[in-house]
Design an enzyme around this catalytic site. Structure first.
Site, PDB file in Angstrom:
ATOM      1  CE  LYS A   1      -4.713   0.039   2.026  1.00 50.50           C
ATOM      2  NZ  LYS A   1      -5.503   0.149   3.191  1.00 50.50           N
TER       3      LYS A   1
HETATM    4  O1  G3P Z   1      -8.058   0.713   5.211  1.00 52.58           O
HETATM    5  C1  G3P Z   1      -8.328   1.741   4.422  1.00 52.58           C
HETATM    6  C2  G3P Z   1      -9.736   2.228   4.910  1.00 52.58           C
HETATM    7  O2  G3P Z   1     -10.745   1.244   4.720  1.00 52.58           O
HETATM    8  C3  G3P Z   1      -9.869   3.038   6.112  1.00 52.58           C
HETATM    9  O3  G3P Z   1     -11.282   3.126   6.508  1.00 52.58           O
HETATM   10  O4  G3P Z   1     -12.809   3.823   8.244  1.00 52.58           O
HETATM   11  O5  G3P Z   1     -10.464   4.435   8.711  1.00 52.58           O
HETATM   12  O6  G3P Z   1     -12.030   5.610   6.971  1.00 52.58           O
HETATM   13  P1  G3P Z   1     -11.781   4.324   7.719  1.00 52.58           P
END
Ligand code: G3P
Length: 214
Positions: free
Chosen positions: A83
């Site tokens: 990533k």
């Molecule tokens: O892993 C990346 C993403 O899905 C993060 O989500 O909930 O932290 O905005 P959030």
């Protein structure tokens, strides 16, 4: 659409994998930090549970350092995907990693132009953070729709990941739009699969069946 679980929690990943519908896993530094374990061990453990792409994020911000970090992380398991944040340095690193045949997930993507740039850099996956766009008063799924058109126009090989998912409806709408992947937290996966009418239906069938046994 492929379904990934967005988690670094081994129990959650094991449980979701046992349902037979999980194609991969995404982690990020916040998710790994929340679990408190060693990064390498966590990623290797996840790779043992799910036989599919497992995203692990670099922490460097300069492209040369990102590439070095990525080359190191990529040795942990054949299914590891690196990533990389969608910055100019990140795009440079993604291009280099694509030439080295190391799979990437360009992350922290919030616009269709960032998707276009990540695809041109040879990203394997591109993660649009739909929930964070919605939180900011924008329309995350509209960015997904526009991005999918762009990728299709140019026969791009990059796969779009709908990330930062907060509700089952986002997954459903992502699938209707033709997104390649949705990465979903454990709680939302459970919400997707459960329905009160299913539980009520089972209860009624079992109750009615009792009269047959008599
Ligand atoms: O892993 C990346 C993403 O899905 C993060 O989500 O909930 O932290 O905005 P959030």
């Amino acid at each position: 659409m492929k379904l990934f679980i967005d988690s670094a929690n081994i129990d959650e990943i094991k449980q979701a994998a046992s349902w037979g519908i999980i194609d991969g896993v995404t982690t990020n530094p916040s998710l790994v930090a929340k679990e408190g374990g060693d990064f390498k061990e966590t990623v290797r453990e996840i790779c043992k549970i799910v036989n599919g792409p497992v995203s692990a994020e670099v922490l460097s911000l300069e492209s040369g350092k990102m590439v070095a970090e990525a080359e190191h992380i990529a040795t942990w398991h054949k299914n590891v995907v690196i990533k990389i944040p969608c910055t100019t340095e990140g795009l440079k690193a993604a291009r280099k990693l694509s030439r080295l045949k190391i799979k990437t997930n360009v992350t922290l993507v919030f616009s269709a132009n960032q998707v276009l740039a990540a695809a041109k850099a040879g990203a394997t996956f591109i993660s649009i953070f739909v929930g964070r766009l919605d939180d900011a008063g924008e329309n995350g799924l509209a960015v997904v729709e526009e991005s999918l058109k762009i990728l299709k126009n140019y026969d791009s090989k990059s796969e779009l990941i709908v990330a930062s998912v907060r509700s089952p409806l986002t997954v459903q709408k992502a699938a209707a739009l033709g997104a390649h992947v949705a990465t979903v937290p454990y709680k939302v996966l459970e919400q997707m699969l459960k329905h009160s009418l299913t539980d009520a239906g089972i209860e009624r069938f079992l109750k009615d069946w009792e009269s047959v046994k008599k």
